[in-house]
Write a protein that holds these residues in place. Structure first.
Motif, PDB file in Angstrom:
ATOM      1  N   LYS A 143       0.836  -1.209   0.000  1.00 38.74           N
ATOM      2  CA  LYS A 143       0.000   0.000   0.000  1.00 38.74           C
ATOM      3  C   LYS A 143       0.867   1.255   0.000  1.00 38.74           C
ATOM      4  O   LYS A 143       0.592   2.223  -0.724  1.00 38.74           O
ATOM      5  N   LEU A 144       1.936   1.231   0.781  1.00 37.75           N
ATOM      6  CA  LEU A 144       2.880   2.360   0.825  1.00 37.75           C
ATOM      7  C   LEU A 144       3.501   2.596  -0.543  1.00 37.75           C
ATOM      8  O   LEU A 144       3.573   3.735  -1.032  1.00 37.75           O
ATOM      9  N   LYS A 145       3.929   1.511  -1.199  1.00 35.20           N
ATOM     10  CA  LYS A 145       4.579   1.636  -2.495  1.00 35.20           C
ATOM     11  C   LYS A 145       3.632   2.230  -3.536  1.00 35.20           C
ATOM     12  O   LYS A 145       4.043   3.078  -4.340  1.00 35.20           O
ATOM     13  N   ILE A 146       2.382   1.787  -3.526  1.00 32.72           N
ATOM     14  CA  ILE A 146       1.438   2.220  -4.558  1.00 32.72           C
ATOM     15  C   ILE A 146       0.837   3.588  -4.237  1.00 32.72           C
ATOM     16  O   ILE A 146       0.865   4.514  -5.062  1.00 32.72           O
ATOM     17  N   ASP A 147       0.337   3.750  -3.018  1.00 33.08           N
ATOM     18  CA  ASP A 147      -0.425   4.963  -2.679  1.00 33.08           C
ATOM     19  C   ASP A 147       0.466   6.169  -2.367  1.00 33.08           C
ATOM     20  O   ASP A 147       0.116   7.307  -2.694  1.00 33.08           O
ATOM     21  N   ILE A 148       1.602   5.921  -1.740  1.00 34.13           N
ATOM     22  CA  ILE A 148       2.471   7.028  -1.317  1.00 34.13           C
ATOM     23  C   ILE A 148       3.630   7.246  -2.286  1.00 34.13           C
ATOM     24  O   ILE A 148       3.916   8.371  -2.695  1.00 34.13           O
ATOM     25  N   LEU A 149       4.286   6.163  -2.664  1.00 35.28           N
ATOM     26  CA  LEU A 149       5.477   6.283  -3.513  1.00 35.28           C
ATOM     27  C   LEU A 149       5.159   6.244  -4.995  1.00 35.28           C
ATOM     28  O   LEU A 149       6.045   6.421  -5.833  1.00 35.28           O
ATOM     29  N   GLY A 150       3.904   5.967  -5.338  1.00 33.64           N
ATOM     30  CA  GLY A 150       3.491   6.013  -6.734  1.00 33.64           C
ATOM     31  C   GLY A 150       4.056   4.914  -7.602  1.00 33.64           C
ATOM     32  O   GLY A 150       4.230   5.099  -8.810  1.00 33.64           O
ATOM     33  N   SER A 151       4.327   3.754  -7.017  1.00 34.84           N
ATOM     34  CA  SER A 151       4.873   2.640  -7.792  1.00 34.84           C
ATOM     35  C   SER A 151       3.836   2.107  -8.774  1.00 34.84           C
ATOM     36  O   SER A 151       2.648   2.009  -8.454  1.00 34.84           O
ATOM     37  N   ARG A 152       4.300   1.755  -9.989  1.00 36.53           N
ATOM     38  CA  ARG A 152       3.415   1.149 -10.983  1.00 36.53           C
ATOM     39  C   ARG A 152       3.254  -0.346 -10.733  1.00 36.53           C
ATOM     40  O   ARG A 152       2.347  -0.974 -11.278  1.00 36.53           O
ATOM     41  N   SER A 153       4.141  -0.905  -9.919  1.00 42.57           N
ATOM     42  CA  SER A 153       4.095  -2.345  -9.658  1.00 42.57           C
ATOM     43  C   SER A 153       3.018  -2.673  -8.633  1.00 42.57           C
ATOM     44  O   SER A 153       2.896  -2.007  -7.597  1.00 42.57           O
TER      45      SER A 153
END
Length: 493
Positions: free
Chosen positions: A412-422
């Motif tokens: 969730k951190l990677k997608i929602d905060i860091l904007g990861s496409r993965s």
């Protein structure tokens, strides 16, 4: 993990041979070092038992006698040429190597920027070196090089290059990659030494092809596979055969260049028979340290298949040619090899087919093959690594090492905060989660202790990996291959 190469014997013979060559040239030798000083994993893979850092250890043994000059092409600096296995530019690689070598205690003399024609990026690199206290020199192209011998061996040719002051009997000239001007730098220095009334010589240290193995030995064919994009071809050294009646192996570029190099050296030294063949110029003793030919042959077979997969993937991404792929295919046919001879390929493909998603397989040190598949939380490689360390640690496969309660917030951190496409966790994410879990969970701690045992294990993925996963697996020492398939339909990869 059988060994087929005696590294201690190799270091002993190699050191002895280089010292003999220094004496042959009256106490001063410029030695062109081909290949990698550090992390020569190709040699370690095809010669099991070879120390990937054997060359630098050899120089450490001779550190009282040796100093190093780095060369780098101004054109490579301008183009930001990348060392593929590390993913860093050639100029940054030079800085990295200087740091590593200096920390070991081996003397780095200077850096030579070759083939300089005013490239701004080369000027910037030279300024950076000067600001950091590293001596550096500029070599410009020589008119008529390499055929106009009279002009090359004159004050307007080699004489126009600045002389590099050296103090040690052995001067190693090396570079971050091919085409960096090592040979020209060596011969330029020999010219200046001779002009100043001192005797100096030149020799070449290139591990592959191994000159005293048969032309079609798998180790030499693995070198051809590794350089398929350069169109290098192993061949019998015709000069050595004519001079001595002995069959040795060299590669086409050295054989083609030899008459010119011999003529230049003869003019510089005044000795018409300074070297009678490209093999004579070399100092490689690797062939004398092979202790088990069967083990070495099998290791070379595996390397050829790995190179085939690498070239297939490069071709898929537009980074290699169909000719390079075809060349390795011919080598495999010559040795009756197929991709099925790589133990991790069929299990990975079978896992993917049965699950309908991407999969990966790892062959453990005991020969057992473990698989893993992609899930809604982690990539196939992440899953496979966890399954592998569970198997090594004797942990039941049904037990969960990391709770989804820990994994889900990371995703969730990677997608929602860091904007990861993965949309899944990569290997480094999962390993970080495992290390946190290990602080309070003895099972996870036990599994963590098995991670070093994955080094040099074979691994195969049913799709190409993003640089993050591939880089992490490389750092772990896994010998990875992938099918030439994109992980998704996204254009950005």
């Amino acid at each position: 993990m059988e060994t087929g190469f005696d590294n201690s014997l190799y270091i002993h013979k190699q050191t002895e041979h280089i010292r003999q060559r220094i004496e042959q040239w009256g106490g001063k030798l410029y030695l062109e070092f081909g290949g990698k000083l550090f992390d020569d994993y190709h040699a370690a893979r095809v010669l099991p038992g070879f120390d990937a850092n054997g060359k630098i250890r050899l120089l450490y043994e001779m550190r009282e006698q040796a100093e190093i000059i780095f060369t780098i092409s101004a054109g490579d600096i301008e183009k930001t040429k990348i060392r593929a296995d590390l993913g860093i530019s050639y100029d940054m690689e030079v800085l990295r190597l200087i740091d590593d070598i200096t920390h070991i205690g081996i003397c780095v003399n200077s850096v030579v920027i070759t083939q300089y024609t005013g490239q701004p990026a080369a000027d910037g690199f030279a300024k950076k070196l000067t600001m950091r206290g590293v001596k550096n020199y500029i070599h410009r192209p020589i008119k008529g090089y390499p055929t106009d011998i009279a002009h090359i061996c004159s004050d307007e040719g080699y004489g126009a290059n600045p002389y590099i002051e050296t103090t040690k009997p052995l001067v190693v000239v090396t570079a971050p990659g091919p085409g960096s001007g090592k040979l020209a730098t060596c011969l330029s220095q020999v010219y200046h030494e001779m002009r100043q009334g001192r005797v100096a010589g030149y020799a070449k240290f290139e591990t592959f092809p191994v000159w005293n193995l048969p032309l079609k030995h798998p180790v030499n064919l693995a070198y051809e596979a590794a350089t398929a994009d350069l169109a290098d071809v192993n061949m019998i050294d015709p000069f050595h055969l004519e001079a001595y009646g002995i069959t040795t192996v060299n590669y086409n570029r050295d054989v083609e260049a030899f008459p010119i190099v011999r003529n230049i050296l003869s003019r510089l030294t005044g000795d018409e028979n300074v070297y009678r063949s490209p093999t004579d110029m070399g100092v490689n003793m690797a062939g004398f340290a092979i202790s088990d030919d069967k083990v070495v042959r099998e290791a070379a077979h595996q390397e050829i298949i790995r190179r085939y997969y690498k070239t297939l993937c490069d071709h898929k991404q537009g980074k290699s040619t169909k000719e390079a792929v075809d060349k390795i295919q011919r080598i495999m046919q010559e040795l009756s090899l197929t991709t099925a001879d790589r133990a991790v390929v069929l299990p990975a493909l079978a896992k993917s087919e049965s699950s309908g998603v991407a999969a990966a397989a790892i062959q453990l040190p005991d020969g057992k093959v473990v698989t893993g598949k992609a899930s809604n939380l982690m990539s196939a490689c992440s899953s496979c690594v966890l399954n592998a360390i569970k198997a090594i640690s004797g942990i039941d496969d049904s037990l969960t090492l990391i709770s989804p309660i820990i994994l889900e917030p990371i995703l969730k951190l990677k997608i929602d905060i860091l904007g990861s496409r993965s949309s899944v966790l990569k290997v480094d994410d999962v390993l970080a989660a495992l290390s946190i879990t290990a602080a309070t969970n003895t099972l996870a701690e036990h599994a963590m202790s098995a991670l070093p045992k994955l080094r040099d294990c074979e691994m195969h993925s049913t799709c190409m990996l993003h640089s993050g996963d591939e880089g992490t697996l490389r750092k772990m020492g896994l010998r990875l291959t992938t099918e030439p398939e994109y992980p998704s339909k996204d254009l950005f990869f």
